[in-house]
Design a protein around this motif. Structure first.
Motif, mmCIF file in Angstrom:
data_model
loop_
_atom_site.group_PDB
_atom_site.id
_atom_site.type_symbol
_atom_site.label_atom_id
_atom_site.label_comp_id
_atom_site.label_asym_id
_atom_site.label_seq_id
_atom_site.Cartn_x
_atom_site.Cartn_y
_atom_site.Cartn_z
ATOM 1 N N ALA A 101 52.834 57.962 13.637
ATOM 2 C CA ALA A 101 53.149 58.646 12.381
ATOM 3 C C ALA A 101 54.539 58.302 11.872
ATOM 4 O O ALA A 101 54.777 58.271 10.657
ATOM 5 C CB ALA A 101 53.029 60.159 12.558
ATOM 6 N N ASP A 123 50.787 46.170 12.273
ATOM 7 C CA ASP A 123 51.635 47.364 12.282
ATOM 8 C C ASP A 123 52.813 47.234 13.244
ATOM 9 O O ASP A 123 53.884 47.790 12.996
ATOM 10 C CB ASP A 123 50.807 48.595 12.667
ATOM 11 C CG ASP A 123 49.850 49.007 11.566
ATOM 12 O OD1 ASP A 123 49.747 48.255 10.579
ATOM 13 O OD2 ASP A 123 49.207 50.063 11.695
ATOM 14 N N ARG A 180 55.131 48.096 10.534
ATOM 15 C CA ARG A 180 54.328 49.286 10.236
ATOM 16 C C ARG A 180 53.215 49.043 9.237
ATOM 17 O O ARG A 180 52.535 49.985 8.831
ATOM 18 C CB ARG A 180 55.213 50.436 9.744
ATOM 19 C CG ARG A 180 56.308 50.848 10.703
ATOM 20 C CD ARG A 180 56.779 52.267 10.452
ATOM 21 N NE ARG A 180 55.759 53.225 10.831
ATOM 22 C CZ ARG A 180 55.456 54.298 10.096
ATOM 23 N NH1 ARG A 180 56.066 54.519 8.946
ATOM 24 N NH2 ARG A 180 54.532 55.141 10.513
ATOM 25 N N LYS A 231 51.722 51.446 6.363
ATOM 26 C CA LYS A 231 52.406 52.729 6.553
ATOM 27 C C LYS A 231 53.822 52.693 5.995
ATOM 28 O O LYS A 231 54.438 53.735 5.798
ATOM 29 C CB LYS A 231 52.444 53.085 8.040
ATOM 30 C CG LYS A 231 51.080 53.256 8.679
ATOM 31 C CD LYS A 231 51.215 53.486 10.169
ATOM 32 C CE LYS A 231 49.857 53.550 10.852
ATOM 33 N NZ LYS A 231 50.004 53.677 12.328
#
Length: 442
Positions: A158, A219, A223, A226
């Protein structure tokens, strides 16, 4: 006085007048809208001018048709993350060594394939050997790197989920962005510069899309979609200025609101840094273009066959200028990510970083560094301001129409497309009445 003597003076006067008119547009924006808005447009105009300089080197100096600008800009943005973001120790401990080993094995696989191709004689055996090396190396590469990638991306996805960077000042990312873009340009140039101009355009566009796809999907690197936010800045934060007693006194002395004064100060600081880079690049570009090297590039651009017959290595010079122009675009990409304080791969669209930069070069004048800079400022100002101006125009046209009528709604909705219409109209007008640009090559 002869025409040859008056021509440079006339050209200088025209250049000064055009830059003065563009300056009036930015100053007028400050008075009519706000100085915050004017400085925001001006800072992106500086970065756009640097991008236009890079494309002008490739097209104006050497006639290389590169439509993969956004790929090199994206590599510059990646450099800002890799250099300035803080490292993530948990991610490195979880899978960092495996990823580094996998990347090393991947590079060795490519090297082994190249060596196999060069050492073996032409024939079926060479093709089979290269294929075996590539397939076997790829299988080993994926076996090593996949568990590492999975481990890194599972570490607090996250907020992190990537390896992070070196934690260095972000200003170091600007030359690193240029180096990353130059490295990619070398790889592309070694394979694609021997192609015809239309095939070169297709190749650069395809490779740029590959670079963007990697940024969006890997990622562990940055990231992905995101996004990376909170990239450190080379200038003070507004809240820090507002908390400073000295700055509070400065704002009170000039009678300005504290929030507005801090925002304008930060944007002026960014503008100062960007101006230094732009002035240095223009100075270096002018020196290079007016040197024997520049005259050689001009000769190659105008007639490759004649230049080659005179002993010039055309392909090597094309590779050289392709790398230089791409490096400038990569540096501009790092500067843009620094200005935004975030890396958003989804914003690297061809319309913004390829078509628009090409319009800047064509309108300003390809082959002229000052023309590229002028085009960068002018076209970016129009790109930002045309849509609200178009909405005001449509509101004026529909003022006497019945509210909610189909025609009124259609015209108001069309204001969103004024940008594309205006860019196309400007391009057509310039190509018709000044086909060499507003400041043509002398």
């Amino acid at each position: 006085m002869s025409d040859a003597a008056t021509a440079p003076r006339t050209s200088s006067s025209k250049t000064f007048l055009l830059f003065t008119l563009v300056a009036v547009l930015f100053i007028g924006t400050g008075f009519v809208q706000s100085w915050n808005t004017a400085l925001t447009i001006f800072n992106m105009g500086l970065i756009s001018a640097i991008m236009a300089l890079g494309v002008n080197m490739q097209w104006g100096y050497a006639g290389l048709f590169n439509v993969g600008v956004m790929g090199f800009v994206a590599l510059g943005g990646l450099a800002a993350v890799l250099v300035s973001s803080d490292p993530v120790p948990e991610a490195w401990a979880a899978g960092g060594p495996r990823i580094m080993l996998g990347l090393y094995l991947g590079a060795m696989t490519i090297l082994a394939a190249i060596l196999t191709y060069t050492k073996l004689p032409t024939g079926r055996l060479r093709a089979i050997a290269v294929l075996v090396v590539l397939i076997g190396g790829y299988a080993i590469y994926r076996t090593v790197i996949d568990p590492g990638v999975e481990a890194v991306e599972s570490v607090d996805p996250a907020s992190t989920g990537f390896l992070g960077g070196l934690g260095l000042p972000v200003i170091f990312a600007w030359p690193v962005g240029g180096l990353l873009a130059a490295g990619a340009a070398w790889i592309i140039g070694k394979t694609a510069l021997g192609l015809r101009s239309d095939y070169l355009a297709i190749a650069t566009l395809g490779i740029a899309e590959i670079i963007i796809a990697v940024l969006k999907n890997e990622d562990w690197l940055a990231r992905g979609v995101k996004n990376v936010t909170g990239i450190p800045r080379p200038v003070p934060y507004e809240v820090d200025l507002q908390a400073s007693e000295g700055f509070q006194g400065f704002a009170a002395n000039i009678g300005a609101d504290l929030t507005t004064a801090s925002t304008i100060t930060v944007k002026l600081a960014y503008a100062g840094l960007f101006i230094v880079v732009l002035v240095a690049l223009v100075w270096l570009s002018e020196k290079a273009w007016n040197s024997p090297w520049g005259r050689m590039m001009c000769a190659i651009r105008d007639n490759e066959v004649s230049a080659s017959a005179m002993g010039k290595d055309v392909k090597a010079r094309h590779l050289q200028i392709f790398i230089l122009g791409s490096a400038v675009c990569g540096m501009a990409g790092a500067m843009m990510t620094t200005l935004d304080s975030q890396l958003v791969p989804g914003t690297y669209q061809p319309l913004r970083f390829t078509f628009l930069i090409w319009v800047m070069v064509i309108v300003g004048g390809s082959g002229n560094n000052w023309g590229a800079v002028l085009g960068g400022f002018l076209i970016w100002w129009l790109w930002v301001q045309v849509e609200p101006m178009g909405l005001m125009l449509m509101q004026g046209i529909t003022y006497f129409m019945e509210p909610g009528s189909p025609l009124s709604d259609h015209l108001l909705d069309s204001a969103a497309h004024m940008r594309l219409l205006t860019m196309g109209l400007i391009l057509l007008l310039v190509l018709r009445f000044s086909p060499r640009g507003l400041i043509p090559e002398r």
